[in-house]
Design an enzyme around this catalytic site. Sequence first.
Site, PDB file in Angstrom:
ATOM      1  N   GLU A 363      37.905  40.250  41.553  1.00 46.02           N
ATOM      2  CA  GLU A 363      38.483  40.750  42.811  1.00 46.02           C
ATOM      3  C   GLU A 363      39.436  41.899  42.470  1.00 46.02           C
ATOM      4  O   GLU A 363      40.657  41.782  42.564  1.00 46.02           O
ATOM      5  CB  GLU A 363      39.219  39.640  43.549  1.00 46.02           C
ATOM      6  CG  GLU A 363      39.677  40.031  44.953  1.00 46.02           C
ATOM      7  CD  GLU A 363      40.527  38.959  45.617  1.00 46.02           C
ATOM      8  OE1 GLU A 363      40.894  39.160  46.796  1.00 46.02           O
ATOM      9  OE2 GLU A 363      40.832  37.934  44.980  1.00 46.02           O
ATOM     10  N   HIS A 387      34.382  36.328  45.393  1.00 47.89           N
ATOM     11  CA  HIS A 387      34.575  37.773  45.526  1.00 47.89           C
ATOM     12  C   HIS A 387      33.583  38.527  44.637  1.00 47.89           C
ATOM     13  O   HIS A 387      32.695  39.191  45.135  1.00 47.89           O
ATOM     14  CB  HIS A 387      36.017  38.188  45.223  1.00 47.89           C
ATOM     15  CG  HIS A 387      37.002  37.663  46.207  1.00 47.89           C
ATOM     16  ND1 HIS A 387      37.145  38.186  47.473  1.00 47.89           N
ATOM     17  CD2 HIS A 387      37.880  36.633  46.119  1.00 47.89           C
ATOM     18  CE1 HIS A 387      38.067  37.517  48.128  1.00 47.89           C
ATOM     19  NE2 HIS A 387      38.528  36.554  47.335  1.00 47.89           N
ATOM     20  N   ASP A 444      37.407  33.733  53.267  1.00 49.95           N
ATOM     21  CA  ASP A 444      38.658  33.738  52.511  1.00 49.95           C
ATOM     22  C   ASP A 444      39.810  33.085  53.290  1.00 49.95           C
ATOM     23  O   ASP A 444      39.933  31.878  53.297  1.00 49.95           O
ATOM     24  CB  ASP A 444      38.998  35.161  52.067  1.00 49.95           C
ATOM     25  CG  ASP A 444      39.858  35.181  50.809  1.00 49.95           C
ATOM     26  OD1 ASP A 444      39.986  34.135  50.153  1.00 49.95           O
ATOM     27  OD2 ASP A 444      40.418  36.243  50.472  1.00 49.95           O
TER      28      ASP A 444
END
Length: 517
Positions: A363, A387, A444
């Site tokens: 990420e 991610h 998320d």
Amino acid sequence: MKFFSSHATMAKQVILLQLLYFFHSIVASLDVGHNVTYLKSRDKLTEADQLMHLGNKLKLNEKETIVNNLLMKAKHGELHRGLIHPVSFLPSSIFLKAKPFIEKSEVFQIIKRMPKGALLRSHIIGMVSTAFLMDLTYMDNLFICFTNYSKAIRFKFAINPPNSTVECGHWDLLNDLRLTWDYNDILWLNAKIESSFTLIVNKLKNLDVNAVWKNFQSICATLNGFLGYRPLLEKYLYQVFEECINDKILHLEFSGTLPETYELDGKLYSELEIVGIYQTVAKLFQSKNPDFSVKFIYAPNRFVNGSTFDQYLKTVKSLHKYNPDFMSGFDLVGQEDLGVDLLEFADKLSQLKYVNFYFQAGETNWNGMTDLNLFDAVLLGAKRIGHGYGITKHPILMDFIQKNKIAIEVNPISNQIFNLVKDLRNHPAVELFARDYPVVITNDVPNLWGANGLSYDFYEAFMAFTSYSDDIRVLKQLGINSILYSAMSKSQKSRAMDLFNKQWYLFIDEMINSYIK
């Protein structure tokens, strides 16, 4: 672990030769004087490319084709408007500004009615609507403090005012403030509380990625004291499941750090007891919604030393021992760029043979630095990678995840909010979609930007990551992938796939009835 065998290398060489022959045959067949020949060759090439895309192996029946035509008409309309007026193309704008316009989109309205399958990466701290959170602030015995330095909000439920600390010198009963303050002050107070739950526009203006993370961590500190009160936590978690159902999600795998959870009298719960609370709420919800299933991923903070990490390992072993089905795996969360790398804990993690890993990795926008967590995630046997934003910078890893079916959990809106990408058409997932890599779409911490469920992220992915010709099959394949790459057992996946197919064809019939008839 071998990344490639001689057979795999040979297979790649054969495919490459076939492609070279195919392209050569096209070029050799070109006759500049005959446009028809050229166009046929062009069609062959574009069709070959299209067949590589996510979802293109699926076949649509007659009814699905009707609904697909409706969806594609709406999609093409938005794309054409964006071509003429680029600023009107919603995935190119930050979600916080685009959201009200997305909600008016016909594509979004169709996606909202569509079954999504499973939600596989969502953090418990940011999973319900802000409006519901605000309603919870009216519960009795909630004290509020404005911190001494940053004036951030902290909450605590208690019988008497909590003791003063370095951070919080004075606590007030929130309901008393709302009864005694004048109207304008109450409006200011409620707005301040609401903003403490979200990453609102003015907080993100001109901020770099580290500053956005700092704001996020402040919100987590606010929510931890709030959600840590056991009666509120139970209401909150029930609402999480309710909002999943409302957005056509049939399975949830949520993660959490297991922060301090307490009673009004100050009693504290152990990590094992907290997971027991999660299970109790899940069973209560499932008694009324038997088709919905839930699992939990233990995901503590990566900003720790070795001794704290050893405690993590003890916790995950205990959770797995007593809750082997509900406790589906382990992750480490927090900003990778400034956090501890997976390599630091690789030796200890490699000893957890019976626990599935779903590591947040890559990420980042950095190359050859933070993104090296991706290599550790793969070598440690991660079942999915959270991610995975930096994955396309590493072709050998891309080949490996495709061969070994390690899904990348793509978080479109989160990656934009955290300043990894501005225009979502430039997101690396575009390549993953174009080459049919194992991907799922997830959300998320959606509450932090005013979203909930998966519909918003599905919309952004469908409009920004896919080509002009990619259609409803992409969305269906994402739903299928979410079940295939879930932590469910083989029998649980089979049941979930049956439910998904039932929901999918019900959606198709409802669309035809409402749009056509």
